[in-house]
Design a protein around this motif. Structure first.
Motif, PDB file in Angstrom:
ATOM      1  N   GLN A  62       0.834  -1.206   0.000  1.00  0.00           N
ATOM      2  CA  GLN A  62       0.000   0.000   0.000  1.00  0.00           C
ATOM      3  C   GLN A  62       0.867   1.254   0.000  1.00  0.00           C
ATOM      4  OE1 GLN A  62      -2.570  -1.012   3.533  1.00  0.00           O
ATOM      5  NE2 GLN A  62      -4.047   0.139   2.330  1.00  0.00           N
ATOM      6  N   LEU A  66       0.699   4.163  -2.664  1.00  0.00           N
ATOM      7  CA  LEU A  66       0.456   5.542  -2.243  1.00  0.00           C
ATOM      8  C   LEU A  66       1.524   6.469  -2.820  1.00  0.00           C
ATOM      9  CD1 LEU A  66      -1.667   6.823  -0.411  1.00  0.00           C
ATOM     10  CD2 LEU A  66      -0.124   6.515   1.516  1.00  0.00           C
ATOM     11  N   LEU A  69       0.938   6.788  -6.650  1.00  0.00           N
ATOM     12  CA  LEU A  69      -0.220   7.625  -6.968  1.00  0.00           C
ATOM     13  C   LEU A  69       0.105   9.097  -6.744  1.00  0.00           C
ATOM     14  CD1 LEU A  69      -3.057   5.425  -5.409  1.00  0.00           C
ATOM     15  CD2 LEU A  69      -2.748   5.937  -7.841  1.00  0.00           C
ATOM     16  N   PHE A 154      -5.011  12.027   1.940  1.00  0.00           N
ATOM     17  CA  PHE A 154      -5.026  10.627   2.368  1.00  0.00           C
ATOM     18  C   PHE A 154      -5.745  10.535   3.705  1.00  0.00           C
ATOM     19  CE2 PHE A 154      -2.624   7.031   4.539  1.00  0.00           C
ATOM     20  CZ  PHE A 154      -3.411   6.043   3.965  1.00  0.00           C
ATOM     21  N   VAL A 178      -6.635  14.259  -5.955  1.00  0.00           N
ATOM     22  CA  VAL A 178      -6.849  12.845  -5.651  1.00  0.00           C
ATOM     23  C   VAL A 178      -7.200  12.697  -4.169  1.00  0.00           C
ATOM     24  CG1 VAL A 178      -5.754  10.567  -5.626  1.00  0.00           C
ATOM     25  CG2 VAL A 178      -5.183  12.198  -7.437  1.00  0.00           C
ATOM     26  N   ILE A 180      -7.606   9.646  -1.318  1.00  0.00           N
ATOM     27  CA  ILE A 180      -7.343   8.230  -1.066  1.00  0.00           C
ATOM     28  C   ILE A 180      -7.733   7.925   0.380  1.00  0.00           C
ATOM     29  CG2 ILE A 180      -5.553   6.430  -1.043  1.00  0.00           C
ATOM     30  CD1 ILE A 180      -3.948   8.141  -3.009  1.00  0.00           C
ATOM     31  N   ASP A 182      -7.657   4.695   3.438  1.00  0.00           N
ATOM     32  CA  ASP A 182      -7.319   3.333   3.875  1.00  0.00           C
ATOM     33  C   ASP A 182      -8.546   2.700   4.527  1.00  0.00           C
ATOM     34  OD1 ASP A 182      -5.680   1.101   4.407  1.00  0.00           O
ATOM     35  OD2 ASP A 182      -5.134   1.855   6.394  1.00  0.00           O
ATOM     36  N   ALA A 216     -14.377   7.204  -8.707  1.00  0.00           N
ATOM     37  CA  ALA A 216     -13.637   6.448  -7.685  1.00  0.00           C
ATOM     38  C   ALA A 216     -13.723   4.942  -7.855  1.00  0.00           C
ATOM     39  CB  ALA A 216     -14.167   6.832  -6.296  1.00  0.00           C
ATOM     40  N   LEU A 229      -8.165  -0.073  -0.453  1.00  0.00           N
ATOM     41  CA  LEU A 229      -7.708   1.304  -0.559  1.00  0.00           C
ATOM     42  C   LEU A 229      -8.658   2.001  -1.535  1.00  0.00           C
ATOM     43  CD1 LEU A 229      -5.151   2.957   0.510  1.00  0.00           C
ATOM     44  CD2 LEU A 229      -4.313   2.768  -1.834  1.00  0.00           C
ATOM     45  N   VAL A 231      -9.666   4.959  -3.909  1.00  0.00           N
ATOM     46  CA  VAL A 231      -8.953   5.976  -4.692  1.00  0.00           C
ATOM     47  C   VAL A 231      -9.975   6.770  -5.499  1.00  0.00           C
ATOM     48  CG1 VAL A 231      -7.175   6.399  -6.431  1.00  0.00           C
ATOM     49  CG2 VAL A 231      -6.958   4.429  -4.902  1.00  0.00           C
TER      50      VAL A 231
END
Ligand code: SAH
Ligand code: DHB
Ligand code: MG
Length: 236
Positions: A62, A66, A69, A154, A178, A180, A182, A216, A229, A231
């Motif tokens: 991950q 990350l 990305l 994030f 973006v 993201i 978790d 997404a 995850l 995104v």
């Protein structure tokens, strides 16, 4: 391994434990290739463990995703919600260009303190600012300051806060940014909506899927249990 059946067809079914064993091997194979041992990251995890922090940082695979990305998006200004010991923050910071900046929000003083040491050791302290406090309050402050939008956000703090963090993320970004998150799957708990945290994530995932400002998907992730995850790209 040889007699393990991993091809699903009408005639073949996989015993659950076997599939999970294979999935763990797959994750290990990917990690060995693309996220090999890195001294600063090993030290960050080890020091966090010694300091008694929960071992709930993202996985090495991950982390690499990350990082990629962030690089692919060309992000210069990144926001993280939930620092813990700085493991994910180090990945994000490494992906930033010269002059790039990561603001990472953390509720607990102790976590922030350990994170700052890990970040320093990784040599990326010039790119990261850890802010301590309740994320909602810190996000409100950032929103009111009216600064430049973030290129990437994030989300990885308390799961109950995810729907609200998504609203803030939309406020603090621009088209093309973006977002993201978790723990979009959290074992099977999100599928079943068993607890408050999982119901909040279900709500978060539904908004990601339905909000017309976003495009997404959730990428499945292999960890101690299956996870995901999320995104998203801010469209408008
Ligand atoms: N992103 C980290 C893991 C974060 S774990 C990594 O992958 O390395 C979640 C973190 O969010 C914990 O450190 C926890 O203290 C923090 N947190 C929980 N609730 C919070 C809140 N309301 N505001 C800010 N941080 C919070
Ligand atoms: C847990 C895992 C996480 O990735 C997180 O951000 C918070 C909690 C957990 O397994 O409890
Ligand atoms: Mg997490």
């Amino acid at each position: 391994m040889s007699d393990m059946r991993i091809w699903i067809s009408e005639k073949e079914a996989i015993v659950g434990d076997d599939l999970w064993t294979v999935m763990r091997e797959v994750d290990g194979y990917i990690a060995d290739l693309f996220a090999p041992r890195d001294e600063a990251l090993v030290a960050a995890v080890e020091e966090s463990r010694r300091a008694g922090l929960p071992q709930i940082q993202i996985s090495p695979v991950q982390g690499k995703l990350l990082q990629l990305l962030t690089e692919i998006s060309g992000a210069r200004k990144v926001l993280e919600i939930g620092t813990l010991g700085g493991y994910s923050a180090i990945h994000l910071a490494r992906a930033l260009p010269e002059g790039g900046k990561l603001v990472s929000l953390e509720l607990k003083d102790r976590h922030a303190e350990v994170a700052r040491r890990n970040i320093e050791r990784a040599g990326v302290s010039g790119k990261i600012e850890v802010r301590v406090g309740e994320a909602r309050r810190l996000l409100q402050e950032i929103a009111e300051a009216g600064e430049e939008p973030f290129d990437l956000v994030f989300i990885d703090a308390d799961k109950e806060g995810y729907p609200e963090y998504l609203e803030f993320a939309l406020r603090l970004t621009r088209p093309g940014s973006v977002i993201i998150a978790d723990n979009a799957i959290r074992g099977e708990t999100v599928l079943r909506g068993e607890d408050e945290a999982s119901r909040s994530i279900r709500e978060f995932n539904r908004r990601l899927a339905e909000d017309e400002r976003l495009s997404a998907v959730i990428v499945p992730v292999i960890r101690e249990r299956v996870d995901g995850l999320a995104v998203a790209r801010v469209v408008t």
